[in-house]
Design an enzyme around this catalytic site. Structure first.
Site, short mmCIF file in Angstrom:
data_model
loop_
_atom_site.label_atom_id
_atom_site.label_comp_id
_atom_site.label_asym_id
_atom_site.label_seq_id
_atom_site.Cartn_x
_atom_site.Cartn_y
_atom_site.Cartn_z
N GLU A 46 -40.35 37.37 42.68
CA GLU A 46 -41.46 37.90 43.68
C GLU A 46 -41.68 36.19 44.95
OE1 GLU A 46 -40.00 39.76 46.10
OE2 GLU A 46 -38.58 40.51 44.87
N TYR A 129 -45.74 42.60 51.33
CA TYR A 129 -44.81 42.64 50.94
C TYR A 129 -45.26 42.39 48.76
CZ TYR A 129 -40.27 40.94 49.89
OH TYR A 129 -39.12 40.52 48.52
N ASP A 147 -40.25 42.43 54.69
CA ASP A 147 -39.65 41.17 54.33
C ASP A 147 -38.94 40.80 55.97
OD1 ASP A 147 -37.17 41.47 54.01
OD2 ASP A 147 -36.88 39.82 51.76
#
Length: 372
Positions: A46, A129, A147
């Site tokens: 991520e 996020y 996102d």
DNA sequence: AATCCGGGGTG
DNA sequence: CACCCAGGATT
């Protein structure tokens, strides 16, 4: 009345979920971080995927996992190694934050990955996020990710008129996403939304005929899918002229300076130099900068090359010159450290991309014997 | 709420 | 070259 609305929304939501998840099962890509969803792997993936495309991140992810297979190994590694592994991926504060967070988890959480939104948000480099992504994918927490993909998908589904970049839009999309979130499997829902944005509901040329959400998409209904999300007018980015010195000593060693942690590109090694002031050429700039940065007086020689480089928020022409020291010994005045290195070993040091180009040029000149 | 991160890919 | 997409931190 209220019950009727609730029932109506439930029908829409169920259809939304069924279509979306079915589509995802058929179209999902096999990506390295999707097998073995451990918190550590999800986290690394991520962070790499922030501001970065899947195709670009993938080889870095594989290398990173090989080099730092566990949170413990990352926490124990020198920062230099982490930066080297990140070299070329950009936004280097991500690597510094990653390393700092790993040490924090190892020390304060005894190596057990934090598993609440609040604890995740407290780690450097983890914002809303990433906290939602790790929380949902690794710990099944009911957190909806927002996102760029989700903003695009939901801006179209609900024909949101505010520009995608405004914080109002982010808030609005977050509210919708929270409401739509599939409670039984938040991780799959989140992945499906993002995959839809990446493969089907693309910025340009969205594949509306094959979209699982076409029946409820308001932008599509208006025949205007591509017009969403609305774009804010963008301002133009500045262009800068920069000079860098390839300082060479009597033993044919090259000087590299390390940028300070708090600076942009912090911790990376570079050929020292700086921005040209108005009216200054590369020669005058290097004479001034090298005195300020390293406390040395220099003679600036021929130009090796000009590297044209585009950054996220400006472009630059980087003029690289051969440089010799006239007087003084280098001191790390406006940099974290410096080192003399043989040309062949330049690439051992993590560098910004523009400096990598200079380094390759320097090594080629030494290899073919044309170095000054 | 707006601005700043020193990105990379595509047409 | 022009244009496009993009999370977190900071102020």
């Amino acid at each position: 009345m209220t019950t009727k609305l609730v029932r109506q929304q439930t029908v829409i939501t169920n259809a939304f979920h069924r279509n979306l998840i079915d589509w995802f099962r058929q179209h999902r890509r096999l990506l390295p971080w999707r097998n073995k969803r451990t918190p550590y792997r999800v986290w690394i993936a991520e962070i790499m995927l922030q501001q970065t495309r899947v195709d670009q991140a993938q080889p870095y992810f594989d290398r990173f996992m090989k080099r730092f297979p566990s949170l413990r190994s990352l926490a124990a590694a020198p920062r230099e190694d982490v930066l080297k592994c990140w070299e070329g991926l950009g936004y280097y504060s991500r690597a510094r934050n990653l390393h700092e967070a790993a040490r924090h988890i190892a020390r304060d959480h005894k190596g057990r990955f934090p598993r609440t939104r609040e604890e995740l948000l407290a780690l450097p480099g983890i914002g809303p996020y990433t906290a939602a992504a790790i929380g949902s994918l690794a710990f099944q927490l009911p957190l909806a990710v927002v996102d760029g993909n989700v903003i695009r998908v939901l801006s179209r589904v609900f024909a949101i008129e505010e520009p995608a970049s405004s914080s109002k839009t982010t808030r609005q999309v977050q509210e919708w996403a929270d409401r739509l979130l599939l409670q039984e499997d938040p991780g799959t829902f989140n992945e499906a939304m993002m995959e839809l944005g990446a493969l089907c509901c693309t910025p340009r040329g969205p594949d509306c005929p094959n979209c699982p959400l076409r029946a409820i998409c308001q932008a599509h209904k208006k025949g205007q899918a591509e017009a969403y999300p609305r774009k804010a007018p963008r301002k133009k980015i500045p262009h800068k002229l920069v000079a860098a010195g390839v300082i060479i000593n009597s033993r044919n060693q090259i000087l590299l300076a390390q940028r300070r942690d708090t600076d942009m590109l912090g911790g990376l090694w570079e050929f020292p130099g700086g921005k040209m002031e108005p009216g200054e050429d590369a020669v005058a700039c290097l004479e001034r900068e090298l005195k300020e940065e390293l406390g040395i007086r220099v003679r600036v020689g021929d130009e090796l090359l000009v590297v044209a480089h585009a950054f996220s928020h400006f472009t630059m022409d980087l003029h690289a010159h051969w440089v010799k020291i006239i007087s003084g010994r280098p001191r790390a005045i406006e940099c974290a450290d410096y080192v003399w290195t043989p040309p062949a070993q330049l690439r051992m040091y993590p560098m910004p991309r523009a400096d990598v180009k200079i380094a390759e040029h320097v090594m080629a000149r030494f290899a073919d014997g044309t170095a000054t």
